[in-house]
Write an enzyme that holds these catalytic residues in place. Structure first.
Site, PDB file in Angstrom:
ATOM      1  CD  GLU A 179      -3.087  -0.267   0.053  1.00 29.23           C
ATOM      2  OE1 GLU A 179      -3.053   0.053  -1.161  1.00 29.23           O
ATOM      3  OE2 GLU A 179      -3.759  -1.218   0.486  1.00 29.23           O
ATOM      4  CB  SER A 195     -12.542   6.729  -9.465  1.00 27.65           C
ATOM      5  OG  SER A 195     -11.401   6.453  -8.703  1.00 27.65           O
ATOM      6  CG  ASP A 253      -6.254   1.594  -8.038  1.00 29.95           C
ATOM      7  OD1 ASP A 253      -5.623   0.821  -7.296  1.00 29.95           O
ATOM      8  OD2 ASP A 253      -6.630   2.728  -7.692  1.00 29.95           O
TER       9      ASP A 253
HETATM   10  C1  GLA Z   1      -5.057   4.601  -4.517  1.00 27.26           C
HETATM   11  C2  GLA Z   1      -4.277   4.761  -5.812  1.00 27.26           C
HETATM   12  C3  GLA Z   1      -3.350   3.573  -6.030  1.00 27.26           C
HETATM   13  C4  GLA Z   1      -2.478   3.341  -4.802  1.00 27.26           C
HETATM   14  C5  GLA Z   1      -3.332   3.285  -3.529  1.00 27.26           C
HETATM   15  C6  GLA Z   1      -2.502   3.169  -2.280  1.00 27.26           C
HETATM   16  O1  GLA Z   1      -5.932   3.529  -4.605  1.00 27.26           O
HETATM   17  O2  GLA Z   1      -5.176   4.849  -6.897  1.00 27.26           O
HETATM   18  O3  GLA Z   1      -2.567   3.790  -7.180  1.00 27.26           O
HETATM   19  O4  GLA Z   1      -1.478   4.312  -4.684  1.00 27.26           O
HETATM   20  O5  GLA Z   1      -4.157   4.412  -3.415  1.00 27.26           O
HETATM   21  O6  GLA Z   1      -1.778   1.982  -2.273  1.00 27.26           O
END
Ligand code: GLA
Length: 359
Positions: free
Chosen positions: A25, A119, A162
């Site tokens: 994360e 999103s 994501d």
């Molecule tokens: C969001 C961002 C990801 C990542 C997470 C944290 O979801 O879209 O790219 O950085 O936060 O891990």
């Protein structure tokens, strides 16, 4: 939800799943590998080509948006979902210079701002819809070069986790996503392991207040690296933190360096079917996000505690934090007991990505 697997009689359809990040994360934007899996929930876009250049989108509860697909689209008011449509239009235009527009109906069974990448799923679904309507089937690598930038159009300087999870996940597997160079390794999840997601109900809007908090964490990590004179986090070792004086930078650095090691250890634990070791790494990740990066909140901490007390092997906040959801791992045989203790938890089944032929 039912619609997800229903065949669509009329029109073309793209399904882009949301994701739950198992571990890794706040490190994708530093180019470090992460371990998400796609959910069997996501955003469905049913689209039809138009003869002109307009994009007209309808989504229940969110209304209709209609605009001309020009080359120089600017954002509309912050927080408006049209920005995601505009971002997709800008991304898709990089592949097709003189495109036709679409009518698109958008449905989602992903809760918004819950840390499950709704999103990004919207951005992926609309981008693929626009490109397919224009006769183009992009490759994963091509999309990954432009989708994270599209997200920045909406205001968050996120990484590529994501989009990679939404595009390239495989059913029954977690995805080890590496960025330099881009690669996805599918890791089979042992059948006797189960994952749950529990939503804290605290909303963390990517386009709202959480945006500045998120960007600040990223800046702290980048500054730490610069002060140490290191070219990237791949050269970083947790011991280097002793040379950092600004507490926020030291903490961001320590989180990043230790989380990267936890991802590798978690992959080994999954491959060795060692649930206790895997769960312990999730708990350590949560502690680091809570105490060093300070992206947790009381509601998330309480969910983690309740899950562990109910017999989970591990639990941690998932996604950007500041609210949203926790991910819980447990023996499949214990899932019932954990769901009784956390009625808000739902099973997170590892599904396929949008490019993996499921849709
Ligand atoms: C969001 C961002 C990801 C990542 C997470 C944290 O979801 O879209 O790219 O950085 O936060 O891990």
């Amino acid at each position: 939800m039912k619609w997800y697997r229903e065949p669509v009689a009329d029109g073309n359809c793209v399904l882009a799943p949301g994701r739950v990040n198992l571990i890794g994360e706040h490190i994708d934007y530093h180019g470090l590998a992460v371990l998400p899996m796609a959910l069997r929930r996501g955003v469905r876009a049913v689209f039809r080509r138009r003869a002109d250049r307009r994009i007209r989108a309808v989504s229940p509860g969110y209304g209709t948006r209609d605009f001309e697909w020009t080359a120089d689209l600017a954002p509309v008011a912050a927080g408006d979902w049209e920005n995601y449509l505009r971002a997709a239009a800008l991304v898709a235009r990089k592949f097709r210079g003189n495109p036709v527009g679409i009518n698109v109906e958008i449905l989602s069974d992903l809760p918004a701002a819950a840390g499950l990448a709704s999103s990004s799923a919207l951005l992926v679904a609309v981008t693929l819809g626009l490109l397919r309507a224009n006769g183009y089937n992009p490759r994963f690598e091509e999309l990954m070069e432009v989708l994270p930038d599209g997200e920045q159009f909406v205001g968050t300087r996120g990484g590529g986790m994501d989009h990679a999870a939404s595009l390239a996940s495989r059913a029954g597997c977690a995805s080890l996503v590496s960025f330099e160079p881009l690669a996805v390794r599918h890791i089979a999840i042992p059948e006797d392991w189960a994952f749950l997601v529990a939503d804290s109900g605290v909303r963390a809007e990517k386009s709202g207040a959480a945006r500045e908090d998120y960007n600040a964490r990223r800046r702290g990590g980048v500054r730490a690296l610069e002060r140490l004179g290191l070219p990237s986090y791949r050269e970083a070792k947790p011991e280097d933190a002793a040379r950092l004086e600004v507490p926020e930078e030291r903490d961001a650095f320590l989180h990043t360096a230790t989380e990267a090691a936890r991802v590798q250890a978690a992959v080994e634990a999954m491959e060795a079917r060692d649930l206790a070791a895997f769960g312990e790494l999730l708990v350590e990740s949560h502690a680091s996000l809570r105490d060093r990066l300070r992206v947790s909140c009381a509601a998330l901490d309480a969910l983690v505690e309740r899950a562990l007390a109910a017999g989970a092997a591990g639990a941690r906040l998932t996604g950007a934090g500041f609210g949203g959801s926790v991910v819980i791992c447990c023996e499949r045989a214990r899932m019932g007991a954990i769901r009784r203790a956390l009625p808000e938890a739902i099973e997170a089944e590892p599904g396929p990505g949008a490019l993996e032929g499921a849709f």
